[in-house]
Each structure stands twice: as structure tokens, then as C-alpha cells.
Design an enzyme around this catalytic site. Structure first.
Site, PDB file in Angstrom:
ATOM      1  N   VAL A  14     -63.334  46.044 -52.524  1.00  0.00           N
ATOM      2  CA  VAL A  14     -63.883  47.212 -53.226  1.00  0.00           C
ATOM      3  C   VAL A  14     -64.489  46.803 -54.577  1.00  0.00           C
ATOM      4  O   VAL A  14     -65.605  47.215 -54.913  1.00  0.00           O
ATOM      5  CB  VAL A  14     -62.799  48.304 -53.398  1.00  0.00           C
ATOM      6  CG1 VAL A  14     -63.394  49.533 -54.085  1.00  0.00           C
ATOM      7  CG2 VAL A  14     -62.203  48.697 -52.054  1.00  0.00           C
ATOM      8  N   ALA A  43     -61.159  41.432 -63.878  1.00  0.00           N
ATOM      9  CA  ALA A  43     -59.917  40.653 -63.722  1.00  0.00           C
ATOM     10  C   ALA A  43     -59.641  40.412 -62.247  1.00  0.00           C
ATOM     11  O   ALA A  43     -59.782  41.329 -61.424  1.00  0.00           O
ATOM     12  CB  ALA A  43     -58.745  41.411 -64.348  1.00  0.00           C
ATOM     13  N   ARG A  48     -60.553  30.554 -58.778  1.00  0.00           N
ATOM     14  CA  ARG A  48     -61.254  29.578 -57.924  1.00  0.00           C
ATOM     15  C   ARG A  48     -61.569  30.110 -56.529  1.00  0.00           C
ATOM     16  O   ARG A  48     -62.194  29.431 -55.723  1.00  0.00           O
ATOM     17  CB  ARG A  48     -60.406  28.311 -57.820  1.00  0.00           C
ATOM     18  CG  ARG A  48     -60.507  27.472 -59.100  1.00  0.00           C
ATOM     19  CD  ARG A  48     -59.611  26.289 -59.046  1.00  0.00           C
ATOM     20  NE  ARG A  48     -58.228  26.708 -58.794  1.00  0.00           N
ATOM     21  CZ  ARG A  48     -57.206  25.902 -58.644  1.00  0.00           C
ATOM     22  NH1 ARG A  48     -57.369  24.615 -58.708  1.00  0.00           N
ATOM     23  NH2 ARG A  48     -55.980  26.371 -58.436  1.00  0.00           N
ATOM     24  N   GLU A 129     -61.771  59.643 -56.599  1.00  0.00           N
ATOM     25  CA  GLU A 129     -62.547  60.045 -55.405  1.00  0.00           C
ATOM     26  C   GLU A 129     -62.395  59.040 -54.263  1.00  0.00           C
ATOM     27  O   GLU A 129     -62.313  59.418 -53.085  1.00  0.00           O
ATOM     28  CB  GLU A 129     -64.030  60.176 -55.786  1.00  0.00           C
ATOM     29  CG  GLU A 129     -64.922  60.690 -54.682  1.00  0.00           C
ATOM     30  CD  GLU A 129     -64.511  62.071 -54.199  1.00  0.00           C
ATOM     31  OE1 GLU A 129     -64.682  63.041 -54.937  1.00  0.00           O
ATOM     32  OE2 GLU A 129     -63.985  62.175 -53.067  1.00  0.00           O
ATOM     33  N   VAL A 132     -59.398  58.776 -51.077  1.00  0.00           N
ATOM     34  CA  VAL A 132     -59.284  59.459 -49.780  1.00  0.00           C
ATOM     35  C   VAL A 132     -60.632  59.457 -49.055  1.00  0.00           C
ATOM     36  O   VAL A 132     -61.654  59.853 -49.630  1.00  0.00           O
ATOM     37  CB  VAL A 132     -58.812  60.925 -49.942  1.00  0.00           C
ATOM     38  CG1 VAL A 132     -58.635  61.588 -48.582  1.00  0.00           C
ATOM     39  CG2 VAL A 132     -57.517  61.010 -50.735  1.00  0.00           C
ATOM     40  N   GLU A 190     -55.519  47.682 -45.031  1.00  0.00           N
ATOM     41  CA  GLU A 190     -54.724  47.486 -46.249  1.00  0.00           C
ATOM     42  C   GLU A 190     -53.961  46.167 -46.145  1.00  0.00           C
ATOM     43  O   GLU A 190     -53.874  45.551 -45.084  1.00  0.00           O
ATOM     44  CB  GLU A 190     -53.703  48.623 -46.404  1.00  0.00           C
ATOM     45  CG  GLU A 190     -54.295  49.994 -46.561  1.00  0.00           C
ATOM     46  CD  GLU A 190     -55.167  50.139 -47.790  1.00  0.00           C
ATOM     47  OE1 GLU A 190     -54.738  49.777 -48.887  1.00  0.00           O
ATOM     48  OE2 GLU A 190     -56.299  50.626 -47.640  1.00  0.00           O
ATOM     49  N   LYS A 205     -53.028  59.670 -48.229  1.00  0.00           N
ATOM     50  CA  LYS A 205     -54.258  60.456 -48.403  1.00  0.00           C
ATOM     51  C   LYS A 205     -54.008  61.930 -48.078  1.00  0.00           C
ATOM     52  O   LYS A 205     -54.484  62.822 -48.792  1.00  0.00           O
ATOM     53  CB  LYS A 205     -55.349  59.894 -47.487  1.00  0.00           C
ATOM     54  CG  LYS A 205     -55.776  58.484 -47.870  1.00  0.00           C
ATOM     55  CD  LYS A 205     -56.561  57.840 -46.743  1.00  0.00           C
ATOM     56  CE  LYS A 205     -57.122  56.492 -47.129  1.00  0.00           C
ATOM     57  NZ  LYS A 205     -57.648  55.754 -45.977  1.00  0.00           N
TER      58      LYS A 205
HETATM   59  P1  NAP Z   1     -58.540  43.272 -51.990  1.00  0.00           P
HETATM   60  O1  NAP Z   1     -59.778  42.883 -51.266  1.00  0.00           O
HETATM   61  O2  NAP Z   1     -57.270  42.611 -51.641  1.00  0.00           O
HETATM   62  O3  NAP Z   1     -58.824  43.079 -53.563  1.00  0.00           O
HETATM   63  C1  NAP Z   1     -57.810  43.143 -54.520  1.00  0.00           C
HETATM   64  C2  NAP Z   1     -58.358  42.488 -55.787  1.00  0.00           C
HETATM   65  O4  NAP Z   1     -57.391  42.609 -56.833  1.00  0.00           O
HETATM   66  C3  NAP Z   1     -58.638  40.985 -55.630  1.00  0.00           C
HETATM   67  O5  NAP Z   1     -59.849  40.661 -56.246  1.00  0.00           O
HETATM   68  C4  NAP Z   1     -57.466  40.328 -56.337  1.00  0.00           C
HETATM   69  O6  NAP Z   1     -57.803  39.085 -56.911  1.00  0.00           O
HETATM   70  C5  NAP Z   1     -57.211  41.329 -57.445  1.00  0.00           C
HETATM   71  N1  NAP Z   1     -55.846  41.256 -57.965  1.00  0.00           N
HETATM   72  C6  NAP Z   1     -54.693  41.389 -57.289  1.00  0.00           C
HETATM   73  N2  NAP Z   1     -53.645  41.249 -58.133  1.00  0.00           N
HETATM   74  C7  NAP Z   1     -54.160  41.032 -59.358  1.00  0.00           C
HETATM   75  C8  NAP Z   1     -53.606  40.819 -60.651  1.00  0.00           C
HETATM   76  N3  NAP Z   1     -52.285  40.794 -60.847  1.00  0.00           N
HETATM   77  N4  NAP Z   1     -54.442  40.644 -61.702  1.00  0.00           N
HETATM   78  C9  NAP Z   1     -55.781  40.662 -61.524  1.00  0.00           C
HETATM   79  N5  NAP Z   1     -56.370  40.881 -60.323  1.00  0.00           N
HETATM   80  C10 NAP Z   1     -55.573  41.055 -59.257  1.00  0.00           C
HETATM   81  O7  NAP Z   1     -58.284  44.843 -51.847  1.00  0.00           O
HETATM   82  P2  NAP Z   1     -59.382  45.986 -51.622  1.00  0.00           P
HETATM   83  O8  NAP Z   1     -59.578  46.212 -50.151  1.00  0.00           O
HETATM   84  O9  NAP Z   1     -60.549  45.730 -52.483  1.00  0.00           O
HETATM   85  O10 NAP Z   1     -58.570  47.282 -52.127  1.00  0.00           O
HETATM   86  C11 NAP Z   1     -58.449  47.576 -53.480  1.00  0.00           C
HETATM   87  C12 NAP Z   1     -57.932  48.990 -53.652  1.00  0.00           C
HETATM   88  O11 NAP Z   1     -58.859  49.911 -53.069  1.00  0.00           O
HETATM   89  C13 NAP Z   1     -56.606  49.287 -52.948  1.00  0.00           C
HETATM   90  O12 NAP Z   1     -55.870  50.200 -53.714  1.00  0.00           O
HETATM   91  C14 NAP Z   1     -57.026  49.921 -51.642  1.00  0.00           C
HETATM   92  O13 NAP Z   1     -56.035  50.762 -51.088  1.00  0.00           O
HETATM   93  C15 NAP Z   1     -58.202  50.721 -52.093  1.00  0.00           C
HETATM   94  N6  NAP Z   1     -59.173  51.063 -51.070  1.00  0.00           N
HETATM   95  C16 NAP Z   1     -59.633  50.107 -50.219  1.00  0.00           C
HETATM   96  C17 NAP Z   1     -60.579  50.440 -49.276  1.00  0.00           C
HETATM   97  C18 NAP Z   1     -61.136  49.433 -48.313  1.00  0.00           C
HETATM   98  O14 NAP Z   1     -61.849  49.824 -47.383  1.00  0.00           O
HETATM   99  N7  NAP Z   1     -60.852  48.146 -48.466  1.00  0.00           N
HETATM  100  C19 NAP Z   1     -61.059  51.751 -49.206  1.00  0.00           C
HETATM  101  C20 NAP Z   1     -60.562  52.721 -50.105  1.00  0.00           C
HETATM  102  C21 NAP Z   1     -59.624  52.346 -51.034  1.00  0.00           C
HETATM  103  P3  NAP Z   1     -58.267  37.834 -55.985  1.00  0.00           P
HETATM  104  O15 NAP Z   1     -59.605  38.239 -55.446  1.00  0.00           O
HETATM  105  O16 NAP Z   1     -58.367  36.676 -56.917  1.00  0.00           O
HETATM  106  O17 NAP Z   1     -57.215  37.697 -54.940  1.00  0.00           O
HETATM  107  N1  HSE Z   2     -57.254  50.907 -45.055  1.00  0.00           N
HETATM  108  C1  HSE Z   2     -57.941  52.123 -45.330  1.00  0.00           C
HETATM  109  C2  HSE Z   2     -58.482  52.692 -44.038  1.00  0.00           C
HETATM  110  C3  HSE Z   2     -59.041  51.876 -46.316  1.00  0.00           C
HETATM  111  O1  HSE Z   2     -58.541  51.952 -43.047  1.00  0.00           O
HETATM  112  O2  HSE Z   2     -58.835  53.869 -43.994  1.00  0.00           O
HETATM  113  C4  HSE Z   2     -59.739  53.130 -46.784  1.00  0.00           C
HETATM  114  O3  HSE Z   2     -58.908  53.914 -47.573  1.00  0.00           O
END
Ligand code: NAP
Ligand code: HSE
Length: 442
Positions: A14, A43, A48, A129, A132, A190, A205
Site C-alpha cells: 500500500v 519509514a 536493503r 477510508e 474497508v 494480510e 471491516k
Molecule cells: P506490507 O506490504 O507488508 O507493508 C508493510 C510496510 O510496513 C513495509 O514497507 C514494512 O517495511 C513496513 N514496516 C513494518 N514494520 C515497520 C516498522 N516497525 N517500522 C517501519 N516500517 C515498518 O503490507 P500492506 O499490504 O502494504 O498493508 C499495509 C496496511 O494496509 C495494513 O494495515 C493492511 O491491513 C492495510 N491494507 C492492505 C491492503 C492490501 O490490499 N494489501 C488493502 C487495504 C488495507 P519493509 O518493506 O522494509 O518490510
Molecule cells: N487482505 C485484504 C483483503 C486487503 O483481501 O480484502 C484489503 O483490505
């Protein structure tokens, strides 16, 4: 204020999507808003790490605290996930009077009340926003578009991963594990994906939507949650033959009757997540793949439907951008909390215990194929005052046991559960009965 400096915590699926979308449409947004969005710092956990979306090294740090505290950062964007450090990030930013945008539904579900209170105390707003239904602006719909309605029904396909899995299992006969691995590769799932397949993400959600619709913060422990692990291709096939599609639904229902039970003056609200048989004639049956849809019935507007991609980089980035725009405008105009993150309006609301929820059911039993078995099963159901609407023993299932499908009329969950426990003890019934609710959308 002509420029808003963003401190983004998280540069993964994201965070990377938001960075990329700002590069792409930042100028368009600044034209529309009269404010420029500038990514000041990002952050991450590991400097790396190879990133699909390249973020200039000069912006990256592993120290989220320095980003939040940086006096140049006026808006904090929490996109790291989890509920521990993410909670600290949000609280630290709000304490400094900085507005926060988050996509973190797990965090809101677990700590929403505390975070909203902190926002209120600080006068800085909290925007969510993207928490959900991915790219669908459903939070805005409930908080603004339908503000003049009482919400009597809300049904949501709100987990993209589960919908993607169920769609591919139905259309291709694909294997659950393989499709889940694809959903992970596509950035839908997730960490860990159990949050998706066991229904918890959908419950986070659904709880947020129910809270907004009914004006009391729904305690996540009161949400009945079932996931999709137990859904087999056999049930998907039988559902198809019967004219249904199996979907994981978030269900929020309030039956405002004069005779029904009322607690604290309000009719209790059903808030639950479970796989359900959706009639193919209903629009939600044709929501496929990673798409989400939320069906909302308001007492003034009637039935409404919202549809779009529910997960993945770009859809979620679009929702975050919408919050960034709101936050930037609030900062520009000095309207820090034009619409507060959550306004309680039905403080005495309660969640209807699942045992009291009434629904129709699909039941699949494995039975020994001999005379008298149906009669014994029917007797147990009759004693529990549960009516059968049809019984099907599909041909072509020769073996020691055969599947039997029962379609059951409306019955309370507790009665159904108890009856099935008794049926599973009958000698002719082998294995655990499968029970899936049938949604009528009335
Ligand atoms: P992700 O790909 O695992 O990204 C998480 C990011 O946070 C990574 O860049 C990670 O760093 C960084 N991070 C983790 N711990 C950290 C710390 N202690 N300090 C600094 N940075 C840190 O997860 P994502 O899919 O983007 O999801 C992020 C959020 O959005 C979650 O709450 C998720 O539920 C929500 N969300 C996701 C989606 C989806 O479709 N993926 C949709 C809606 C909402 P590194 O890159 O270095 O590991
Ligand atoms: N893991 C979640 C899904 C990301 O599959 O709907 C979006 O919130």
C-alpha cells in the site's frame, strides 16, 4: 498552507502504491485541491529490501519516530499494519496534533475507541477510508452520503482474498491452497493470511461499517465470525446446482419491529461474518475475483450498491489518496475536524447474540444409504421445530456413504446448532455435518 508534507510509515504494497500514485496524479490533485502533496519521508523496516515500487533512498529511514516527530511533516500516513507499533505511531502523531491517515482495519477494530478519543483530545483528525473495501469510498458513503438515513441492512463482500479464492474455486475447480498463494503474490492477503481466510479481516471491516451505521462502537468480541476454510468444492458444486453462489458476507441487520426484543430502547443489531449461499438472481452473487461490493439499505434512500476492487496496491492507494485530499483541505482551511472520525449517536445500541439470529440453512450430511435414515434425521429436526424445505440425495455418489443436502426454513441459530449436534450422533450419519446459511436479503 500550499504544501502538505507527508510522513509515510510503511513502503510495502500500500505504501508503495501511495508513493507511486502521488508521483502519477499529484499534480492533478494539487490542481483540484489548491494544495500540493509532498512525500517528505518514508519509514520502512529494512532499507536493503528490493521494492517493486522504487522509493528514493534519501527519503527512506527505519526510524518511524523521527518521521512522526519531524517538524516538517504535517500529515502522518500509517501503512505498516499490525496493532502494536501502528498504535504507537497513530497515538504519537495525534499527540503532536498531526492528522493521521490509516488503512489499518485491524488497528481500528482493536483500538478504535482509544484512537478516536485521542484524535478528539488533540483536535487532529484520523482518516480511514482505505480500511474497508479497498477502492470503494464506503466510509464516505456512510458518514456523509447516507447521513440522512437509518441503515436497516448492510451486506458486504469485504474481503478481496476470500472472494478471489471462492471465485476461482467455483469457476476453475481450483485448489484452495494454490489460489491463496496467488492472492498473496498479488498483494491481496494480510500477514498472516489466516486473517483473511478465517474471516477476521472481514470482521474488522464489518465492525467498522456496523459502528458507523449504528452509532455505537461494536466490540469485535461480539461479532460472530466464520471463515471459508471449511468450504469444499463439493458444496460449491451443490450450491451451483441449486441456483446459489457461496460468498463470504459481512452482515449488519437491524429488525425494527414493534414486537421484537428491544434492549436499552434500541432494537439489537446483528453483526456477523460467515459464508452464505447467495441466490444467483441477487447482484452480490456476480461480484467476482478481488472485487468487493457493499449493499446498503437506508430507510429514506432504499437499496444502494457500491462496487470496486477490494484489495491490492492501486485500489487501496486510491482510497488513501482520498483521505489525503480531505486531510490536506482540512489543514489548508484550518477545519481540523470538520467531520470527526467517529460520532456516537446510538450509544445504547447492542449486538444481537448469534444464537438469536434467525436464518435459512443449507446442510450437507454424509449418510449410510439405507432405508429409514431420512426419517430419523427429520424426526430430530421436527422435535426442534425446524422445518425442511427440500431434501436432495444427488445421484452418482456411490460408496459407503452418500451426500444428502437439506434446505432448511428459517430457524434460530441455537436451535439449528443443537439439532445438528444430535443429528451428528445418529449411527447412520458419518463425519461432521456441514451447515452454511442461506441469505434471502429481505
Ligand atoms: P506490507 O506490504 O507488508 O507493508 C508493510 C510496510 O510496513 C513495509 O514497507 C514494512 O517495511 C513496513 N514496516 C513494518 N514494520 C515497520 C516498522 N516497525 N517500522 C517501519 N516500517 C515498518 O503490507 P500492506 O499490504 O502494504 O498493508 C499495509 C496496511 O494496509 C495494513 O494495515 C493492511 O491491513 C492495510 N491494507 C492492505 C491492503 C492490501 O490490499 N494489501 C488493502 C487495504 C488495507 P519493509 O518493506 O522494509 O518490510
Ligand atoms: N487482505 C485484504 C483483503 C486487503 O483481501 O480484502 C484489503 O483490505
Amino acid at each position: 498552507m500550499r504544501q502538505v508534507n507527508l510522513g509515510i510509515i510503511g513502503g510495502g504494497t500500500v505504501g508503495g502504491g501511495v508513493f507511486q500514485a502521488i508521483q502519477r496524479n499529484g499534480p492533478l490533485m494539487s490542481c483540484r485541491l489548491g494544495v500540493q502533496l509532498h512525500v517528505a519521508r518514508v519509514a520502512v523496516r529494512d532499507l536493503r529490501k528490493k521494492r517493486a515500487v522504487k522509493i528514493p533512498a534519501a527519503l527512506l529511514t527505519t526510524d518511524w519516530q523521527s518521521v512522526v516527530a519531524d517538524p516538517a511533516v504535517n500529515l502522518v500516513v500509517e501503512l505498516m499494519g499490525g496493532t502494536t507499533t501502528a498504535r504507537q505511531v497513530v497515538l504519537a502523531a495525534l499527540k503532536l496534533g498531526k492528522p493521521v491517515v490509516t488503512a489499518n482495519k485491524a488497528l481500528l477494530s482493536a483500538h478504535g475507541e482509544e484512537l478516536f478519543e485521542a484524535a478528539q483530545k488533540s483536535g487532529a483528525n484520523l482518516y480511514y477510508e482505505a480500511s474497508v473495501a479497498g477502492g470503494i469510498p464506503i466510509i464516505k458513503v456512510l458518514r456523509e452520503g447516507l447521513i440522512g438515513n437509518r441503515i436497516t441492512r448492510l451486506y458486504g463482500i469485504v474481503n478481496g482474498t476470500c472472494n478471489y479464492i471462492l471465485t476461482r474455486m467455483k469457476n476453475e475447480g481450483a485448489d484452495f491452497g494454490e489460489v491463496l498463494a496467488d492472492a498473496q503474490k498479488l498483494g491481496y492477503a494480510e500477514t498472516p493470511p489466516d486473517l483473511d481466510v478465517d474471516g477476521h479481516d472481514a470482521a474488522h471491516k464489518t465492525g467498522i461499517l456496523a459502528s458507523l451505521a449504528h452509532g455505537f462502537w461494536v466490540n469485535p468480541k461480539q461479532i460472530h465470525v466464520e471463515g471459508i476454510r471449511q468450504i469444499t468444492s463439493l458444496d460449491i458444486q451443490f450450491a451451483t446446482q441449486l441456483g446459489y453462489t457461496i460468498k463470504l458476507l459481512g452482515v449488519v441487520k437491524q429488525n425494527e419491529t414493534t414486537t421484537g426484543p428491544k434492549r436499552n430502547g434500541c432494537a439489537p443489531v446483528q453483526v456477523s461474518v460467515y459464508p452464505a449461499l447467495v441466490p444467483n438472481s441477487h447482484v452480490l452473487a456476480s461480484v467476482n475475483g478481488v472485487f468487493n461490493a457493499v449493499f446498503v439499505r437506508g430507510d429514506v434512500v432504499g437499496d444502494t450498491l457500491y462496487y470496486g476492487r477490494g484489495a491490492g496496491q492501486d485500489a487501496t492507494a486510491s482510497a488513501v489518496l482520498s483521505d489525503l485530499a480531505d486531510a490536506a483541505l482540512d489543514l489548508k482551511c484550518g477545519t481540523k475536524s470538520r467531520i470527526p472520525p467517529f460520532v456516537p449517536h446510538e450509544r445504547d445500541g447492542t449486538v444481537l447474540p448469534m444464537d438469536e439470529v434467525v436464518s435459512r440453512y443449507y446442510v450437507r450430511l454424509n449418510v449410510v444409504d439405507k432405508p429409514g435414515v431420512f426419517a430419523r434425521i427429520a424426526t430430530v429436526l421436527a422435535k426442534s421445530k425446524i422445518g425442511i424445505s427440500s431434501i436432495i440425495q444427488p445421484e452418482g455418489h456411490a460408496g459407503e456413504t452418500v451426500p444428502v443436502i437439506l434446505m432448511i426454513h428459517d430457524a434460530p441459530n441455537s436451535a439449528m446448532r443443537n439439532a445438528l449436534a444430535r443429528i451428528s450422533k445418529l449411527g447412520a450419519v458419518k463425519g461432521e455435518p456441514v451447515m452454511i446459511r442461506v441469505e434471502s436479503f429481505e
